[in-house]
Design an enzyme around this catalytic site. Sequence first.
Site, PDB file in Angstrom:
ATOM      1  N   HIS A  59     -25.848 -55.650  41.675  1.00  0.00           N
ATOM      2  CA  HIS A  59     -25.653 -57.003  42.136  1.00  0.00           C
ATOM      3  C   HIS A  59     -24.095 -57.496  41.303  1.00  0.00           C
ATOM      4  O   HIS A  59     -23.974 -58.571  41.403  1.00  0.00           O
ATOM      5  CB  HIS A  59     -26.700 -57.992  41.925  1.00  0.00           C
ATOM      6  CG  HIS A  59     -27.793 -57.665  42.877  1.00  0.00           C
ATOM      7  ND1 HIS A  59     -28.103 -58.289  44.007  1.00  0.00           N
ATOM      8  CD2 HIS A  59     -28.693 -56.632  42.860  1.00  0.00           C
ATOM      9  CE1 HIS A  59     -29.086 -57.493  44.749  1.00  0.00           C
ATOM     10  NE2 HIS A  59     -29.487 -56.710  43.771  1.00  0.00           N
ATOM     11  N   LYS A  76      -6.989 -52.422  11.317  1.00  0.00           N
ATOM     12  CA  LYS A  76      -7.793 -52.915  10.142  1.00  0.00           C
ATOM     13  C   LYS A  76      -6.684 -53.121   8.914  1.00  0.00           C
ATOM     14  O   LYS A  76      -6.647 -54.120   8.058  1.00  0.00           O
ATOM     15  CB  LYS A  76      -8.656 -51.860   9.656  1.00  0.00           C
ATOM     16  CG  LYS A  76      -9.890 -51.641  10.498  1.00  0.00           C
ATOM     17  CD  LYS A  76     -11.086 -50.813   9.845  1.00  0.00           C
ATOM     18  CE  LYS A  76     -10.890 -49.406   9.496  1.00  0.00           C
ATOM     19  NZ  LYS A  76     -11.970 -48.658   8.979  1.00  0.00           N
ATOM     20  N   GLU A 103     -14.150 -43.428  21.579  1.00  0.00           N
ATOM     21  CA  GLU A 103     -13.545 -43.207  20.066  1.00  0.00           C
ATOM     22  C   GLU A 103     -13.484 -41.531  19.893  1.00  0.00           C
ATOM     23  O   GLU A 103     -12.531 -41.022  19.043  1.00  0.00           O
ATOM     24  CB  GLU A 103     -14.623 -43.466  19.172  1.00  0.00           C
ATOM     25  CG  GLU A 103     -13.909 -43.912  17.663  1.00  0.00           C
ATOM     26  CD  GLU A 103     -14.783 -44.598  16.830  1.00  0.00           C
ATOM     27  OE1 GLU A 103     -14.567 -46.059  16.648  1.00  0.00           O
ATOM     28  OE2 GLU A 103     -15.870 -43.902  16.552  1.00  0.00           O
TER      29      GLU A 103
END
Length: 549
Positions: free
Chosen positions: A386, A514, A355
């Site tokens: 793993h 937004k 960000e």
Amino acid sequence: MKNINPTQTSAWQALQKHYDEMKDVTIAELFANDSDRFAKFSATFDDLMLVDFSKNRITEETLAKLQDLAKETDLAGAIKSMFSGEKINRTEDRAVLHVALRNRSNTPIIVDGKDVMPEVNAVLEKMKTFSQAIISGQWKGYTGKAITDVVNIGIGGSDLGPFMVTEALRPYKNHLNMHFVSNVDGTHIAEVLKKVNPETTLFLVASKTFTTQETMTNAHSARDWFLKTAGDEKHVAKHFAALSTNAKAVGEFGIDTANMFEFWDWVGGRYSLWSAIGLSIILSVGFDNFVELLSGAHAMDKHFSTTPAEKNLPILLALIGIWYNNFFGAETEAILPYDQYMHRFAAYFQQGNMESNGKYVDRNGNAVDYQTGPIIWGEPGTNGQHAFYQLIHQGTKMVPCDFIAPAITHNPLSDHHQKLLSNFFAQTEALAFGKSREVVEQEYRDQGKDPAQLEHVVPFKVFEGNRPTNSILLREITPFSLGALIALYEHKIFTQGVILNIFTFDQWGVELGKQLANRILPELGDDKAISSHDSSTNGLINRYKAWRA
């Protein structure tokens, strides 16, 4: 702060030539040619942290040229600008002063002609008094019972930082149960509310403006749930506190503004855990441990602002990152903490880095023609071994890695920690030096097998090595050392933003989605077919409406 295109500097041109000389040099060769390599390419901080950057594809000449780049882009001037309260976040006309929040020296820090430290200290004192009342049981809920559970409702910086720190410092936690709600998906808050009792729960609503959609949606749902049992709205004041600056909206919600904890516009969200946003941390581990967290960060702030660049840990890590990102074409960095309590550390700095430096426009307003912020990801060891280490070891992409581990564990069960640390040490060795075909064949001979009979398998067992890593070994993960580690990464991100000529402390990239969501939301309120968007978005919305019916 100066606005200098790094690619136009003589240092960048020199680095490009140097890369041509270095691109085929291996880490193994660098170690073979210098028996003192570890000593030259490692440094300690306060005898609490060892940073080993020797397993990188760098020489002293590489670092010297990278330091020249820092000088030509006036990094030193930018550091002074930030610490002195200059408004270096120019797109929002704001100072950037998370360092003031942990300024344990109390040296005045001036913004707009005013020392901010008295206000910082006043909010800290207010948080101390409030938290002590909650932790001690002196604060009672509406039925006279003490608080047992705290639910932090926030998103982004109002969630990721406090959640990461409270998890990392679990060995220091008190009796209060901590819960974090961030996602606007109702499932998140619904599952948390199943675990808590309205009579003994405190909600912290963390939103500077008290208008953040996700946070306020969750806060209102929590309030509705609470009032179903409590009934009287006056009881909200005993069970909700606000981390905000909007006193009017806080009061209208039903929260006593005496229980509103302020912070300032010079505190960026992803750098806000040091502010009132850290109240959940205080409630989890106590005020004294929060002060230790601040003190550790302040110690790293002093290191960053006063240590010569050649020995400055955030600067060194930042320069090495730029070397890989812009010259080797590495697009990602992995953060791999070998400590289960640190399981949210990579996620926290995924936001912190991406960000901050995920920008394609430079400080002059022009599109860049070089790489800016890397993709950040990671999981705790040994789980990652793993899962995705296969690609790091034998894939076609370079993934520089930071390995982080404590020498002392909080849970010394049998030989668990020795096994964990043996993997920590082994992985960076394996990534750096690999395993040659000759070694693979000799291993077969040692097992009494004929390599010629296993020719079809041998290539798959070869490790090229030459994969770069940093190792950060902490003496122990304490509030102080964690504070220093977080600040180390914060300043690394800032350093890269300065050199890459971008604004690190705004985040305009989160706005468009937004805005469009606010436009689409009313369209979801009925069953009418939508045709106001592109065919893909129309098709998705219309199928959603058909299926929800």
